[in-house]
Motif scaffolding. Structure first.
Motif, short mmCIF file in Angstrom:
data_model
loop_
_atom_site.label_atom_id
_atom_site.label_comp_id
_atom_site.label_asym_id
_atom_site.label_seq_id
_atom_site.Cartn_x
_atom_site.Cartn_y
_atom_site.Cartn_z
N ARG A 56 60.76 25.70 41.18
CA ARG A 56 59.59 25.06 40.59
C ARG A 56 59.44 25.53 39.15
O ARG A 56 59.73 26.69 38.83
CB ARG A 56 58.30 25.42 41.35
CG ARG A 56 58.22 24.84 42.75
CD ARG A 56 58.01 23.33 42.75
NE ARG A 56 57.85 22.80 44.09
CZ ARG A 56 58.85 22.42 44.89
NH1 ARG A 56 60.10 22.53 44.49
NH2 ARG A 56 58.60 21.93 46.09
N MET A 57 58.95 24.62 38.31
CA MET A 57 58.81 24.93 36.88
C MET A 57 57.39 25.41 36.57
O MET A 57 56.43 24.87 37.13
CB MET A 57 59.09 23.68 36.07
CG MET A 57 60.51 23.19 36.24
SD MET A 57 60.62 21.52 35.63
CE MET A 57 61.83 20.86 36.72
N SER A 59 54.94 26.59 33.09
CA SER A 59 54.81 26.79 31.64
C SER A 59 54.45 28.24 31.36
O SER A 59 53.77 28.89 32.16
CB SER A 59 53.69 25.91 31.09
OG SER A 59 53.88 24.58 31.46
N CYS A 73 50.35 30.66 34.78
CA CYS A 73 49.07 30.28 35.38
C CYS A 73 49.40 29.19 36.40
O CYS A 73 49.87 28.11 36.03
CB CYS A 73 48.19 29.76 34.26
SG CYS A 73 46.76 28.86 34.79
N LYS A 75 48.60 26.84 39.86
CA LYS A 75 47.66 26.24 40.82
C LYS A 75 48.28 26.34 42.21
O LYS A 75 49.43 25.92 42.41
CB LYS A 75 47.45 24.77 40.43
CG LYS A 75 46.84 23.93 41.50
CD LYS A 75 45.39 23.74 41.25
CE LYS A 75 44.76 22.85 42.31
NZ LYS A 75 43.31 22.99 42.34
N SER A 81 55.00 23.73 48.99
CA SER A 81 56.11 24.59 49.43
C SER A 81 56.15 25.90 48.64
O SER A 81 56.23 26.98 49.22
CB SER A 81 57.45 23.87 49.26
OG SER A 81 57.34 22.57 49.71
N ALA A 82 56.12 25.80 47.31
CA ALA A 82 56.16 27.03 46.51
C ALA A 82 54.81 27.75 46.60
O ALA A 82 54.76 28.98 46.67
CB ALA A 82 56.49 26.70 45.06
N SER A 83 53.73 26.99 46.61
CA SER A 83 52.39 27.60 46.66
C SER A 83 52.26 28.51 47.88
O SER A 83 51.67 29.59 47.80
CB SER A 83 51.32 26.52 46.71
OG SER A 83 51.38 25.73 45.56
N THR A 122 45.64 23.28 35.31
CA THR A 122 46.59 24.25 34.75
C THR A 122 47.43 23.65 33.61
O THR A 122 48.23 24.37 33.01
CB THR A 122 47.52 24.81 35.84
OG1 THR A 122 48.12 23.72 36.53
CG2 THR A 122 46.77 25.68 36.82
#
Ligand SMILES: Cc1cc2nc3c(=O)[nH]c(=O)nc-3n(C[C@H](O)[C@H](O)[C@H](O)COP(=O)(O)OP(=O)(O)OC[C@H]3O[C@@H](n4cnc5c(N)ncnc54)[C@H](O)[C@@H]3O)c2cc1C
Length: 241
Positions: A56-57, A59, A73, A75, A81-83, A122
């Motif tokens: 996942r990308m 910034s 930062c 969300k 899945s990544a969260s 975000t």
């Protein structure tokens, strides 16, 4: 344009804090320098409990001068899945990423103009790094942040923006709230609802507009700007979905 090299990095989480109910700020410490441009992102490679890799990308929020410490930062999306992995991360955990990448960076031409940073949620993240860059390069024109959040508790980067604002910079900061707790605020709604009142006539033809966040918001804002007479070459976009 000067190029940055994409490569693999190892890092450790040295700070993990909640910015609001669903957004966290992670600080990563690196053992080697990361040279990046303000506005760029990194791609984190996670391994889920089944051993699958997901990328996942994110910034970068911090200044390009901090080459060994990166602020992200993020969300936390319900059932994302990544969260689901990120919400269980702890201080000291290793994070692998590749980067930096991305063309959403300030142009030299932009620095000679009034600039608008328009975001929701975000999506404000790359603008914090760009804000550092503008201060460091002696920006002399007017910078306007137009940020969309749900309510007063969701507003991000208040501390960072107010401490950077102490520098000699002409800054306008507008937070637009879609569901404010205080019903009497002026800026109630979505960012696109207020563009025609916030942007001055003379700024429409000669400013640069940087927009970051989810596609729906970006589409609505771009459409509104074009209706107001802004040309494609004045608009710069970063989509998160
Ligand atoms: C160039 C780039 C930079 C990015 N930078 C950031 C960043 O700095 N911070 C950040 O939080 N996310 C950022 N994202 C989004 C991030 O990469 C993930 O897509 C997001 O975190 C969801 O991943 P997930 O695996 O948890 O959810 P998934 O299981 O992949 O679910 C995706 C769902 O989440 C929604 N979604 C994606 N991003 C957001 C968001 N920010 N807010 C609300 N809903 C979202 C999508 O619309 C989609 O419905 C960026 C994306 C790109 C392409």
């Amino acid at each position: 344009m000067e190029r940055t090299m994409i490569k693999k990095y190892e890092s450790k989480i040295v700070k993990y804090e909640h910015m609001n109910n669903s957004v966290i700020k992670i600080t990563l410490m690196l053992e080697e320098d990361l040279n990046f441009k303000a506005g760029q992102y990194i791609t984190i490679v996670f391994t889920n409990p089944d051993g699958e890799r997901i990328s996942r990308m994110y910034s970068i929020a911090s200044s390009t001068k901090d080459k060994r410490s990166l602020d992200l930062c993020i969300k936390l999306i319900e059932n994302g899945s990544a969260s689901n992995i990120i919400k269980n991360l702890k201080l000291g955990n290793d994070i692998f990423f590749v980067g930096p990448a991305g063309k959403f960076v300030l142009t030299e031409e932009s620095k000679e103009k009034d600039i608008f940073f328009i975001s929701s949620g975000t999506g404000i993240t790359p603008f914090i790094s760009m804000f550092h860059e503008l201060i460091d390069t002696g920006y002399k024109n007017t910078l306007t942040f137009i940020n969309g959040f749900r309510d007063e508790n969701d507003i991000l980067f208040t501390k960072e923006i107010s401490s950077l604002r102490k520098n000699d910079i002409n800054l306008k900061l507008l937070n637009i709230l879609s569901r404010p707790l205080n019903q009497n605020i002026i800026y109630k709604g979505h960012v696109q609802d207020f563009l025609s009142t916030i942007i001055l006539k003379r700024q429409l033809q000669n400013s640069h507009f940087y927009i970051c966040g989810l596609k729906d918001m970006i589409d609505s804002v771009s459409l509104k700007l074009k209706e107001l007479g802004v040309k494609d070459e004045q608009i710069f976009l970063e989509e998160y979905d």
